[in-house]
Design an enzyme around this catalytic site. Sequence first.
Site, PDB file in Angstrom:
ATOM      1  CE1 TYR A   1      40.671  29.263  32.050  1.00 52.63           C
ATOM      2  CE2 TYR A   1      38.460  29.935  32.731  1.00 52.63           C
ATOM      3  CZ  TYR A   1      39.601  30.136  31.959  1.00 52.63           C
ATOM      4  OH  TYR A   1      39.661  31.216  31.108  1.00 52.63           O
TER       5      TYR A   1
ATOM      6  N   PRO B   1      49.633  34.157  31.832  1.00 53.60           N
ATOM      7  CG  PRO B   1      49.369  35.577  30.006  1.00 53.60           C
ATOM      8  CD  PRO B   1      50.405  34.964  30.889  1.00 53.60           C
TER       9      PRO B   1
ATOM     10  CE1 TYR C   1      43.257  30.178  27.959  1.00 49.41           C
ATOM     11  CE2 TYR C   1      40.937  29.590  27.987  1.00 49.41           C
ATOM     12  CZ  TYR C   1      41.996  30.304  28.505  1.00 49.41           C
ATOM     13  OH  TYR C   1      41.786  31.150  29.560  1.00 49.41           O
TER      14      TYR C   1
ATOM     15  CE  LYS D   1      42.703  29.728  38.230  1.00 47.82           C
ATOM     16  NZ  LYS D   1      41.471  30.279  37.654  1.00 47.82           N
TER      17      LYS D   1
ATOM     18  CG  HIS E   1      32.129  32.964  29.158  1.00 42.32           C
ATOM     19  ND1 HIS E   1      33.117  32.967  28.210  1.00 42.32           N
ATOM     20  CD2 HIS E   1      31.327  34.002  28.868  1.00 42.32           C
ATOM     21  CE1 HIS E   1      32.924  33.975  27.371  1.00 42.32           C
ATOM     22  NE2 HIS E   1      31.853  34.627  27.759  1.00 42.32           N
TER      23      HIS E   1
HETATM   24  P1  RFL Z   1      48.857  45.952  39.264  1.00 44.17           P
HETATM   25  O1  RFL Z   1      47.627  45.884  38.438  1.00 44.17           O
HETATM   26  O2  RFL Z   1      50.170  45.871  38.612  1.00 44.17           O
HETATM   27  O3  RFL Z   1      48.750  47.302  40.095  1.00 44.17           O
HETATM   28  C1  RFL Z   1      49.836  47.812  40.865  1.00 44.17           C
HETATM   29  C2  RFL Z   1      49.682  49.308  40.955  1.00 44.17           C
HETATM   30  O4  RFL Z   1      50.755  49.819  41.753  1.00 44.17           O
HETATM   31  C3  RFL Z   1      51.291  50.982  41.132  1.00 44.17           C
HETATM   32  N1  RFL Z   1      52.684  51.143  41.602  1.00 44.17           N
HETATM   33  C4  RFL Z   1      53.042  52.014  42.553  1.00 44.17           C
HETATM   34  N2  RFL Z   1      52.340  52.910  43.248  1.00 44.17           N
HETATM   35  C5  RFL Z   1      53.016  53.665  44.159  1.00 44.17           C
HETATM   36  N3  RFL Z   1      54.346  53.554  44.351  1.00 44.17           N
HETATM   37  C6  RFL Z   1      55.096  52.676  43.677  1.00 44.17           C
HETATM   38  N4  RFL Z   1      56.403  52.560  43.889  1.00 44.17           N
HETATM   39  C7  RFL Z   1      54.441  51.857  42.729  1.00 44.17           C
HETATM   40  N5  RFL Z   1      54.863  50.886  41.879  1.00 44.17           N
HETATM   41  C8  RFL Z   1      53.779  50.465  41.211  1.00 44.17           C
HETATM   42  C9  RFL Z   1      51.163  50.707  39.645  1.00 44.17           C
HETATM   43  O5  RFL Z   1      51.156  51.907  38.881  1.00 44.17           O
HETATM   44  C10 RFL Z   1      49.823  49.968  39.587  1.00 44.17           C
HETATM   45  O6  RFL Z   1      48.737  50.846  39.373  1.00 44.17           O
HETATM   46  O7  RFL Z   1      48.842  44.814  40.414  1.00 44.17           O
HETATM   47  P2  RFL Z   1      47.619  44.193  41.227  1.00 44.17           P
HETATM   48  O8  RFL Z   1      46.706  45.275  41.746  1.00 44.17           O
HETATM   49  O9  RFL Z   1      48.199  43.216  42.177  1.00 44.17           O
HETATM   50  O10 RFL Z   1      46.737  43.423  40.139  1.00 44.17           O
HETATM   51  C11 RFL Z   1      47.250  42.297  39.478  1.00 44.17           C
HETATM   52  C12 RFL Z   1      46.642  42.173  38.081  1.00 44.17           C
HETATM   53  O11 RFL Z   1      46.803  43.398  37.416  1.00 44.17           O
HETATM   54  C13 RFL Z   1      47.299  41.049  37.246  1.00 44.17           C
HETATM   55  O12 RFL Z   1      47.554  39.922  38.050  1.00 44.17           O
HETATM   56  C14 RFL Z   1      46.410  40.583  36.064  1.00 44.17           C
HETATM   57  O13 RFL Z   1      46.222  41.631  35.151  1.00 44.17           O
HETATM   58  C15 RFL Z   1      47.026  39.389  35.345  1.00 44.17           C
HETATM   59  N6  RFL Z   1      46.271  38.981  34.145  1.00 44.17           N
HETATM   60  C16 RFL Z   1      45.118  38.219  34.254  1.00 44.17           C
HETATM   61  N7  RFL Z   1      44.630  37.873  35.470  1.00 44.17           N
HETATM   62  C17 RFL Z   1      43.459  37.171  35.578  1.00 44.17           C
HETATM   63  O14 RFL Z   1      43.052  36.864  36.726  1.00 44.17           O
HETATM   64  N8  RFL Z   1      42.712  36.797  34.474  1.00 44.17           N
HETATM   65  C18 RFL Z   1      43.124  37.112  33.215  1.00 44.17           C
HETATM   66  O15 RFL Z   1      42.397  36.820  32.271  1.00 44.17           O
HETATM   67  C19 RFL Z   1      44.387  37.820  33.060  1.00 44.17           C
HETATM   68  N9  RFL Z   1      44.845  38.150  31.850  1.00 44.17           N
HETATM   69  C20 RFL Z   1      46.738  39.335  32.884  1.00 44.17           C
HETATM   70  C21 RFL Z   1      45.994  38.893  31.735  1.00 44.17           C
HETATM   71  C22 RFL Z   1      47.881  40.108  32.719  1.00 44.17           C
HETATM   72  C23 RFL Z   1      48.326  40.451  31.450  1.00 44.17           C
HETATM   73  N10 RFL Z   1      49.486  41.257  31.365  1.00 44.17           N
HETATM   74  C24 RFL Z   1      49.646  42.331  30.477  1.00 44.17           C
HETATM   75  C25 RFL Z   1      50.516  41.146  32.364  1.00 44.17           C
HETATM   76  C26 RFL Z   1      46.424  39.220  30.466  1.00 44.17           C
HETATM   77  C27 RFL Z   1      47.600  39.968  30.310  1.00 44.17           C
HETATM   78  C28 RFL Z   1      48.036  40.240  28.905  1.00 44.17           C
HETATM   79  C1  PHB Z   2      41.745  38.033  28.393  1.00 40.96           C
HETATM   80  O1  PHB Z   2      40.590  38.118  27.979  1.00 40.96           O
HETATM   81  O2  PHB Z   2      42.504  39.018  28.432  1.00 40.96           O
HETATM   82  C2  PHB Z   2      42.256  36.716  28.864  1.00 40.96           C
HETATM   83  C3  PHB Z   2      41.384  35.653  28.983  1.00 40.96           C
HETATM   84  C4  PHB Z   2      41.853  34.421  29.410  1.00 40.96           C
HETATM   85  C5  PHB Z   2      43.194  34.270  29.695  1.00 40.96           C
HETATM   86  C6  PHB Z   2      44.060  35.345  29.595  1.00 40.96           C
HETATM   87  C7  PHB Z   2      43.596  36.581  29.169  1.00 40.96           C
HETATM   88  O3  PHB Z   2      43.651  33.046  30.087  1.00 40.96           O
END
Ligand code: RFL
Ligand code: PHB
Length: 389
Positions: A384, A292, A200, A296, A72
């Site tokens: 961004y 989110p 957004y 980041k 993008h």
């Molecule tokens: P995770 O993905 O939470 O993985 C941690 C893993 O550890 C396991 N775990 C354990 N394992 C063993 N023993 C224990 N005691 C444990 N406790 C936990 C868990 O089961 C899991 O599998 O952390 P990690 O790897 O640091 O990754 C981080 C990302 O997942 C997170 O920052 C992003 O998803 C955030 N996020 C976004 N980030 C972006 O860079 N761009 C985005 O567009 C974006 N959109 C989002 C998001 C997060 C969202 N939610 C639901 C929080 C959109 C949403 C809606």
């Molecule tokens: C997504 O596609 O899940 C998404 C994209 C941009 C954001 C957050 C989530 O800022």
Amino acid sequence: MKTQVAIVGGGPSGLLLSQLLHTRGIDSIVLERRTQAYVLGRIRAGVLEQGLVRLLEEAGCADRLHAEGIPHDGTCIASDGEIFRIDFRALTGTPVMVYGQTEVTRDLYAAREAAGGRILYEVDDVTILGADTDRPEIAFTQNGEPQRIQCDFVAGCDGFHGVSRRTIPEDVRREYEKLYPFGWLGILSETSPVDHELIYSSSERGFALCSMRNAHLSRYYIQCPLTDKPEDWSDEAFWEELRRRIPEEAARNLVTGPSIEKSIAPLRSFVSEPMRWGRLFLCGDAAHIVPPTGAKGLNTAASDVHYLFEGLARYYRSGDTEGIDGYSEKALARIWKAERFSWWMTALLHRFPGQSDFDRRLQRAELDFLRSNASAQKAMAENYVGLPY
Ligand code: RFL
Ligand code: PHB
């Protein structure tokens, strides 16, 4: 069991670190509390910075990303019905890549499996022992059997609710937190996206985001009260509310259909310092959370993994501890900038309960400045697409 680096958590941070270490011949074991299917069922990030793309290339896991990811060159911002575009490529020379976290994780699992990497699933009662000594160990149970791993280092990649951060004594740990008075209700639907770029949207009724995973899979979010539950929202009610929060021209292109996932995420800013205690290093959501809005979360996890990987590779190559000694400070310097940007995007685009007319006018003035000022757009675009690392 014995390994060089024991990694707690098999999400994107833990898997990426394990795969990068493997490229330098450094052995690791990943401990994951859930099944692989459960981890892959979590719908999360969708926007990858070039830094993460490069790391996936270095890890040998970028073929599908390059074949199926969608670069993008910009993003759209809508404010009270009017749309303007921030042109990332013109302002920074860099695009972002739209490719789901689920797919990143799937590719990393496949690479670890192909390389014979050890990932232990459904482990319980993980306890990190002796992290402040030269001989850390991890105790855990699997299928009810107690197990132990002896290692040189522990990487805490176990997310916000994991055990790693809480292993650092309270008198060493300093936590900074900001909770926002709303959440994001998100749905995934097998429909074509409303636009070829993300939108957004700040509206009187609250924030909305139009995103996507590919040409046939859309991801949409709307700001909602923290007290709402996904089951309070029928698909029809969601589409209706989304339509009212996005500009008319986008609403006209909106293709609706049944949701295949629906969930609510609370919005939070959080940083825990330091990110290292003895031989324990925290990475990703284990150490910090961003709302989110700036996309980041996964990307800051990636920069942590990069700094830790470089530090560990240097240590195993030459015995030099400079990289691991500087880990926490380097990672945090970048994290705090992403925290600031995510907070700023969130404050700019959401409606806050009890917001005064004055606050609303300030938001509008800031959006107007962003719409019309090249320097403001450049600053937004640089943040961004991701600050360099
Ligand atoms: P995770 O993905 O939470 O993985 C941690 C893993 O550890 C396991 N775990 C354990 N394992 C063993 N023993 C224990 N005691 C444990 N406790 C936990 C868990 O089961 C899991 O599998 O952390 P990690 O790897 O640091 O990754 C981080 C990302 O997942 C997170 O920052 C992003 O998803 C955030 N996020 C976004 N980030 C972006 O860079 N761009 C985005 O567009 C974006 N959109 C989002 C998001 C997060 C969202 N939610 C639901 C929080 C959109 C949403 C809606
Ligand atoms: C997504 O596609 O899940 C998404 C994209 C941009 C954001 C957050 C989530 O800022």
